[in-house]
Design a protein around this motif. Sequence first.
Motif, PDB file in Angstrom:
ATOM      1  N   THR A   1       0.834  -1.192   0.000  1.00 15.05           N
ATOM      2  CA  THR A   1       0.000   0.000   0.000  1.00 15.05           C
ATOM      3  C   THR A   1       0.875   1.251   0.000  1.00 15.05           C
ATOM      4  O   THR A   1       2.054   1.197   0.373  1.00 15.05           O
ATOM      5  CB  THR A   1      -0.904   0.024   1.236  1.00 15.05           C
ATOM      6  OG1 THR A   1      -0.081   0.164   2.411  1.00 15.05           O
ATOM      7  CG2 THR A   1      -1.718  -1.258   1.342  1.00 15.05           C
ATOM      8  N   PRO A   2       0.316   2.404  -0.391  1.00 11.24           N
ATOM      9  CA  PRO A   2       1.075   3.656  -0.300  1.00 11.24           C
ATOM     10  C   PRO A   2       1.586   3.927   1.109  1.00 11.24           C
ATOM     11  O   PRO A   2       2.709   4.431   1.283  1.00 11.24           O
ATOM     12  CB  PRO A   2       0.059   4.716  -0.741  1.00 11.24           C
ATOM     13  CG  PRO A   2      -0.860   3.977  -1.666  1.00 11.24           C
ATOM     14  CD  PRO A   2      -0.979   2.593  -1.082  1.00 11.24           C
ATOM     15  N   GLY A   3       0.786   3.586   2.129  1.00  5.92           N
ATOM     16  CA  GLY A   3       1.223   3.781   3.506  1.00  5.92           C
ATOM     17  C   GLY A   3       2.446   2.948   3.842  1.00  5.92           C
ATOM     18  O   GLY A   3       3.352   3.422   4.550  1.00  5.92           O
ATOM     19  N   GLU A   4       2.499   1.710   3.329  1.00 12.06           N
ATOM     20  CA  GLU A   4       3.657   0.854   3.579  1.00 12.06           C
ATOM     21  C   GLU A   4       4.904   1.412   2.901  1.00 12.06           C
ATOM     22  O   GLU A   4       6.013   1.327   3.446  1.00 12.06           O
ATOM     23  CB  GLU A   4       3.365  -0.569   3.082  1.00 12.06           C
ATOM     24  CG  GLU A   4       2.361  -1.328   3.919  1.00 12.06           C
ATOM     25  CD  GLU A   4       2.008  -2.682   3.328  1.00 12.06           C
ATOM     26  OE1 GLU A   4       2.016  -3.678   4.085  1.00 12.06           O
ATOM     27  OE2 GLU A   4       1.729  -2.749   2.110  1.00 12.06           O
ATOM     28  N   VAL A   5       4.728   1.998   1.726  1.00 13.48           N
ATOM     29  CA  VAL A   5       5.865   2.586   1.013  1.00 13.48           C
ATOM     30  C   VAL A   5       6.416   3.775   1.805  1.00 13.48           C
ATOM     31  O   VAL A   5       7.629   3.895   2.023  1.00 13.48           O
ATOM     32  CB  VAL A   5       5.452   3.034  -0.405  1.00 13.48           C
ATOM     33  CG1 VAL A   5       6.619   3.730  -1.099  1.00 13.48           C
ATOM     34  CG2 VAL A   5       4.985   1.841  -1.233  1.00 13.48           C
ATOM     35  N   ARG A   6       5.528   4.643   2.250  1.00 12.26           N
ATOM     36  CA  ARG A   6       5.972   5.810   3.021  1.00 12.26           C
ATOM     37  C   ARG A   6       6.651   5.389   4.317  1.00 12.26           C
ATOM     38  O   ARG A   6       7.691   5.942   4.699  1.00 12.26           O
ATOM     39  CB  ARG A   6       4.774   6.718   3.312  1.00 12.26           C
ATOM     40  CG  ARG A   6       4.195   7.394   2.074  1.00 12.26           C
ATOM     41  CD  ARG A   6       3.143   8.426   2.443  1.00 12.26           C
ATOM     42  NE  ARG A   6       2.524   8.989   1.246  1.00 12.26           N
ATOM     43  CZ  ARG A   6       1.413   8.521   0.695  1.00 12.26           C
ATOM     44  NH1 ARG A   6       0.778   7.486   1.250  1.00 12.26           N
ATOM     45  NH2 ARG A   6       0.934   9.080  -0.393  1.00 12.26           N
ATOM     46  N   ALA A   7       6.064   4.398   4.985  1.00 10.14           N
ATOM     47  CA  ALA A   7       6.631   3.936   6.254  1.00 10.14           C
ATOM     48  C   ALA A   7       8.014   3.329   6.047  1.00 10.14           C
ATOM     49  O   ALA A   7       8.921   3.520   6.873  1.00 10.14           O
ATOM     50  CB  ALA A   7       5.691   2.916   6.897  1.00 10.14           C
TER      51      ALA A   7
ATOM     52  N   ARG B   1      10.468   6.262   5.492  1.00  5.34           N
ATOM     53  CA  ARG B   1      10.391   7.411   6.405  1.00  5.34           C
ATOM     54  C   ARG B   1      11.678   7.617   7.189  1.00  5.34           C
ATOM     55  O   ARG B   1      12.197   8.738   7.296  1.00  5.34           O
ATOM     56  CB  ARG B   1       9.200   7.239   7.352  1.00  5.34           C
ATOM     57  CG  ARG B   1       8.971   8.461   8.269  1.00  5.34           C
ATOM     58  CD  ARG B   1       7.748   8.241   9.140  1.00  5.34           C
ATOM     59  NE  ARG B   1       6.546   8.104   8.322  1.00  5.34           N
ATOM     60  CZ  ARG B   1       5.687   7.078   8.405  1.00  5.34           C
ATOM     61  NH1 ARG B   1       5.914   6.098   9.277  1.00  5.34           N
ATOM     62  NH2 ARG B   1       4.624   7.050   7.651  1.00  5.34           N
ATOM     63  N   ASP B   2      12.188   6.577   7.765  1.00  8.87           N
ATOM     64  CA  ASP B   2      13.363   6.684   8.627  1.00  8.87           C
ATOM     65  C   ASP B   2      14.644   6.193   7.966  1.00  8.87           C
ATOM     66  O   ASP B   2      15.659   5.997   8.633  1.00  8.87           O
ATOM     67  CB  ASP B   2      13.126   5.905   9.929  1.00  8.87           C
ATOM     68  CG  ASP B   2      11.917   6.417  10.688  1.00  8.87           C
ATOM     69  OD1 ASP B   2      11.725   7.647  10.710  1.00  8.87           O
ATOM     70  OD2 ASP B   2      11.158   5.589  11.241  1.00  8.87           O
ATOM     71  N   MET B   3      14.596   5.991   6.672  1.00  8.14           N
ATOM     72  CA  MET B   3      15.769   5.474   5.970  1.00  8.14           C
ATOM     73  C   MET B   3      16.812   6.583   5.794  1.00  8.14           C
ATOM     74  O   MET B   3      16.471   7.706   5.427  1.00  8.14           O
ATOM     75  CB  MET B   3      15.364   4.923   4.603  1.00  8.14           C
ATOM     76  CG  MET B   3      16.511   4.340   3.797  1.00  8.14           C
ATOM     77  SD  MET B   3      15.940   3.573   2.253  1.00  8.14           S
ATOM     78  CE  MET B   3      15.180   2.076   2.898  1.00  8.14           C
ATOM     79  N   PRO B   4      18.088   6.301   6.057  1.00  9.05           N
ATOM     80  CA  PRO B   4      19.138   7.302   5.822  1.00  9.05           C
ATOM     81  C   PRO B   4      19.125   7.770   4.369  1.00  9.05           C
ATOM     82  O   PRO B   4      18.841   6.991   3.455  1.00  9.05           O
ATOM     83  CB  PRO B   4      20.432   6.547   6.142  1.00  9.05           C
ATOM     84  CG  PRO B   4      20.007   5.428   7.021  1.00  9.05           C
ATOM     85  CD  PRO B   4      18.615   5.049   6.592  1.00  9.05           C
ATOM     86  N   LYS B   5      19.451   9.034   4.158  1.00 11.24           N
ATOM     87  CA  LYS B   5      19.367   9.616   2.821  1.00 11.24           C
ATOM     88  C   LYS B   5      20.222   8.859   1.812  1.00 11.24           C
ATOM     89  O   LYS B   5      19.821   8.670   0.663  1.00 11.24           O
ATOM     90  CB  LYS B   5      19.787  11.074   2.873  1.00 11.24           C
ATOM     91  CG  LYS B   5      19.592  11.814   1.555  1.00 11.24           C
ATOM     92  CD  LYS B   5      19.929  13.290   1.668  1.00 11.24           C
ATOM     93  CE  LYS B   5      19.719  13.979   0.322  1.00 11.24           C
ATOM     94  NZ  LYS B   5      20.041  15.430   0.391  1.00 11.24           N
TER      95      LYS B   5
END
Length: 473
Positions: free
Chosen positions: A173-179, A182-186
């Motif tokens: 889902t889009p929410g799973e993609v954002r999650a 979200r906290d991944m190093p650049k």
Amino acid sequence: MKTGYKILAGFAALTLWAGMSAKGHLPHTTAAANDSTESIDNNPASVIDEVIWVVGDEPILKSDVEMMRQQGEAEGMKFPGDPDCSIPEQLAVQKLFLHQAALDSISVTETEINQSIDQQINYWIQMIGSREKLEEYRKQSITQIRQELHDDFKNRQMIHKMREKLVEGISVTPGEVRAYFRDMPKDSIPFVPTEVEVQIITRTPKIPQEEINRVKDELRQYTERVNKGETSFATLARLYSEDPGSARQGGELDYTGRGMLDPAFASVAFNLTDPKKISKVVETEFGYHIIQLIDKRGDKVKVRHILKKPVVSQKGIDDAILHLDSIGSDIRNGKFTFDEAAMYVSDDKDTRNNHGLMANANSNSRTSKFRMQDLPTEIARVVDTLRVGQVSQAFKMINSRGKTVCAIIRLRSKIDGHQATITEDFQTMKDVVLAKRREEVINAWITQKIKDTYVRMNDRYKHCNFEYQGWIK
């Protein structure tokens, strides 16, 4: 994250030099594939080849391991850990998929196999320069190369279909993609390579009527030889057909629906009623054919055909290039736009109704954006020299139907490589998450499959630190 299957997936796409190195593999003079592996271990120097693992009822040979090692080295591939352990394990994983594919009655058609082989051989030819150079390098004819690749490519198709079956229905889902991001190093966010949009106008060089008559007469001679009983249609197809996908099978096309065939070809093929009779010469966008009925089944037909292509003369190419260069000059001078020229002048039926805009068939979703490696080689070379909005000079290329055409292109847009953002590159980021979910499912399946499958290996492999647990029973 497990890395072994990434190596396995990379191995499936042979490069030119990897494929060429495969020619030097050891002969498959196997030691008996029974419980004699222990005696083999006692005297390893006395055998030419040997069975080193058995997975299910599939043996893995020492020569298979050496061949994969040579191919990996040729590609610059680094195997994880100890190659003497990781290579047999990767081959064993392949055997697991093949074993399950057999249980699930998964099959591939000769057409699918031949299409993959054709792509590989065409890639090699582009890399080395010509069919003749490829045959000289490998010391084999193209037919012999096809025969050597056949079983390998059949297995690859089986593995691919089995993997696809295991992960069908998995989604994110889009929410799973954002999650996920979200906290991944650049510096861990995926990099999106440069993408381009390309418009194209093509012209097919004019073929002199004498050349068309020559091809038709040749096909009529084939028909006459078959009717006189001098030879069979299948034999002539193997010897003379210029459709590489079917020639190896005596010109045979498996049961095919009308919509999958060229309209002119389908019209004749579906009207054939007598397997003893051969059609008149049929012209399609691929060339000229004669067709023989094998069988009809419902709304599908099974036929043989022989394809011959007229030879394009240099004069025809020169005239087409001159015409296109004139069109290109008119576009640059503002007499009309590229969009207008594509609609009214181009021979490319796939793009002319879309203002010449090319569609990326290699993409998971229909898009006009291409990474450079996804463009046809001849087009990519020209795109690399253009600025956005610039129209190229005319050039010669081979189109997707194997025909020589001349073309001009316009670079419509270009997005330079960049780190993905959720607003601009959502599909790219979604694909990353989806691939991770699928990999997790595949790895879980492999782990369970190992537990449920008979595995035997030579004692010298039992000290290995394998990626997956459970190989040693």
